[in-house]
Design a protein around this motif. Structure first.
Motif, short mmCIF file in Angstrom:
data_model
loop_
_atom_site.label_atom_id
_atom_site.label_comp_id
_atom_site.label_asym_id
_atom_site.label_seq_id
_atom_site.Cartn_x
_atom_site.Cartn_y
_atom_site.Cartn_z
N ALA A 175 -3.23 7.19 7.73
CA ALA A 175 -2.98 8.50 8.33
C ALA A 175 -1.57 8.98 7.98
N GLU A 176 -0.61 8.06 7.99
CA GLU A 176 0.76 8.42 7.62
C GLU A 176 0.84 8.84 6.15
N LEU A 177 0.14 8.10 5.29
CA LEU A 177 0.15 8.42 3.87
C LEU A 177 -0.46 9.79 3.61
N LEU A 178 -1.55 10.07 4.29
CA LEU A 178 -2.21 11.35 4.12
C LEU A 178 -1.31 12.49 4.58
N LYS A 179 -0.57 12.25 5.65
CA LYS A 179 0.30 13.29 6.20
C LYS A 179 1.52 13.53 5.33
N SER A 180 2.05 12.47 4.73
CA SER A 180 3.30 12.59 3.98
C SER A 180 3.12 12.78 2.48
N ALA A 181 1.90 12.61 1.99
CA ALA A 181 1.68 12.70 0.54
C ALA A 181 1.99 14.09 0.02
N GLN A 182 2.58 14.13 -1.16
CA GLN A 182 2.91 15.40 -1.80
C GLN A 182 2.05 15.56 -3.05
N MET A 232 -6.32 -6.57 15.00
CA MET A 232 -5.11 -5.78 14.84
C MET A 232 -4.93 -5.20 13.44
N SER A 233 -5.45 -5.87 12.43
CA SER A 233 -5.16 -5.47 11.05
C SER A 233 -5.77 -4.13 10.66
N LEU A 234 -7.05 -3.93 10.98
CA LEU A 234 -7.70 -2.68 10.57
C LEU A 234 -7.11 -1.45 11.27
N PRO A 235 -6.84 -1.50 12.59
CA PRO A 235 -6.18 -0.35 13.22
C PRO A 235 -4.82 -0.05 12.59
N ARG A 236 -4.11 -1.10 12.19
CA ARG A 236 -2.82 -0.87 11.54
C ARG A 236 -3.00 -0.19 10.19
N ARG A 260 -11.55 9.04 2.26
CA ARG A 260 -12.69 8.15 2.04
C ARG A 260 -12.35 6.69 2.28
N SER A 261 -11.15 6.39 2.72
CA SER A 261 -10.79 5.01 3.02
C SER A 261 -11.74 4.45 4.09
N GLN A 262 -12.18 3.22 3.88
CA GLN A 262 -13.16 2.61 4.77
C GLN A 262 -12.61 1.29 5.31
N TYR A 263 -13.23 0.84 6.40
CA TYR A 263 -12.74 -0.35 7.10
C TYR A 263 -13.93 -1.19 7.56
N SER A 264 -13.87 -2.49 7.29
CA SER A 264 -14.96 -3.36 7.71
C SER A 264 -14.44 -4.77 7.92
N LYS A 265 -15.29 -5.60 8.52
CA LYS A 265 -14.92 -6.98 8.82
C LYS A 265 -15.91 -7.94 8.17
N ILE A 266 -15.42 -9.16 7.93
CA ILE A 266 -16.29 -10.22 7.43
C ILE A 266 -16.09 -11.46 8.29
N TYR A 267 -17.06 -12.34 8.26
CA TYR A 267 -16.94 -13.59 8.99
C TYR A 267 -15.87 -14.46 8.35
N ARG A 268 -15.13 -15.16 9.18
CA ARG A 268 -14.07 -16.03 8.68
C ARG A 268 -14.64 -17.39 8.31
N SER A 269 -14.04 -18.00 7.28
CA SER A 269 -14.49 -19.32 6.85
C SER A 269 -14.19 -20.39 7.90
N ARG A 270 -13.03 -20.26 8.52
CA ARG A 270 -12.64 -21.27 9.50
C ARG A 270 -11.65 -20.67 10.48
N GLU A 271 -11.91 -20.87 11.76
CA GLU A 271 -10.99 -20.42 12.78
C GLU A 271 -9.93 -21.48 13.04
N VAL A 286 0.83 -1.20 0.00
CA VAL A 286 0.00 0.00 0.00
C VAL A 286 0.87 1.26 0.00
N ARG A 287 1.97 1.21 0.72
CA ARG A 287 2.84 2.39 0.83
C ARG A 287 3.42 2.82 -0.52
#
Length: 238
Positions: free
Chosen positions: A97-104, A87-91, A119-130, A66-67
């Motif tokens: 936020a870093e990209l927005l701050k550093s973008a030129q 952990m993944s979505l907060p990361r 407009r970046s969005q974040y959501s979760k889905i059910y996992r197929s298997r734990e 992504v970077r």
């Protein structure tokens, strides 16, 4: 009209629909994986991008990709992770936020670029298997996860699905393929195999490769390219 005639008519309709779907599926599979034609004109429209995250190193590798992405081209970005992945979505939010701050950006496109980034969005889905879940019960959870994935893909309407190996991405990619199959939307699936896979593909990667569900399939080791010739070797990206 007697009952046999009615059932015969319905049978003909069903057979026709199935035949059309089979022909459509063969056509879609034939052109899936071919190089995409370059867009003409000075301006290229942004591509709504769905990025699938996963626990462990998958999210770290995806954030590295992504970077270096063209932020204005692949926007807005919608991140999806498994329901039990905390952990993944907060990361991803921190990276955005870093990209927005550093973008030129130039003075002319600063406002538009900021709008896309925000407009970046974040959501979760059910996992197929734990982890540790029995295979018997995983049949039902897989069906539920697939249904949820279809709903999410229909809601997001992505142009591109980007993933790199977590099991969460399989139902998402299948849902994207179904949109192609019925002619609803042409969704490009880009799969980048994890750098940890040196000699053989992950189960998710193997399924996407064998079923030809990925339009672009990348590996980071030459041994994988030799073993899976339809893959694209790009060297180590991480």
């Amino acid at each position: 009209m007697d009952t046999n005639s009615v059932w015969g008519s319905w049978g003909l309709v069903v057979a026709s629909i199935v035949t059309l779907l089979v022909v459509r599926a063969v056509w879609v599979l034939q052109i899936t994986g071919r190089a995409l034609p370059a867009q003409s004109g000075v301006k290229r429209r942004p591509l709504r991008t769905l990025i699938v995250l996963g626990s462990g190193g998958h999210t770290a590798e995806m954030m590295s990709l992504v970077r270096v992405m063209d932020l204005k081209r692949y926007a807005p970005r919608h991140y999806i992770a498994g329901a039990t992945d905390n952990m993944s979505l907060p990361r991803a939010e921190r990276v955005e936020a870093e990209l927005l701050k550093s973008a030129q950006f130039s003075d002319q496109d600063t406002k538009a670029a900021d709008e896309w980034l925000q407009r970046s969005q974040y959501s979760k889905i059910y996992r197929s298997r734990e982890v540790g879940q029995s295979y018997v019960t995983s049949v039902f959870t897989t069906l539920w996860a697939f249904a949820h994935s279809v709903v999410q893909v229909l809601r997001i309407q992505p142009d591109v699905i980007l993933c790199n190996g977590p099991g969460t991405c399989l139902p998402i990619c299948v849902a994207g393929f179904l949109l192609k199959l019925v002619g609803w939307r042409w969704v490009v699936v880009v799969y980048v195999e994890s750098i940890a896979r040196v000699k053989k593909l992950s189960l998710t990667g193997l399924l996407l490769y064998k079923l030809r569900l990925a339009d672009q399939f990348f590996v980071q080791w030459k041994d994988l390219k030799t073993k899976y010739p339809q893959a694209n070797y790009v060297g180590r990206l991480m």
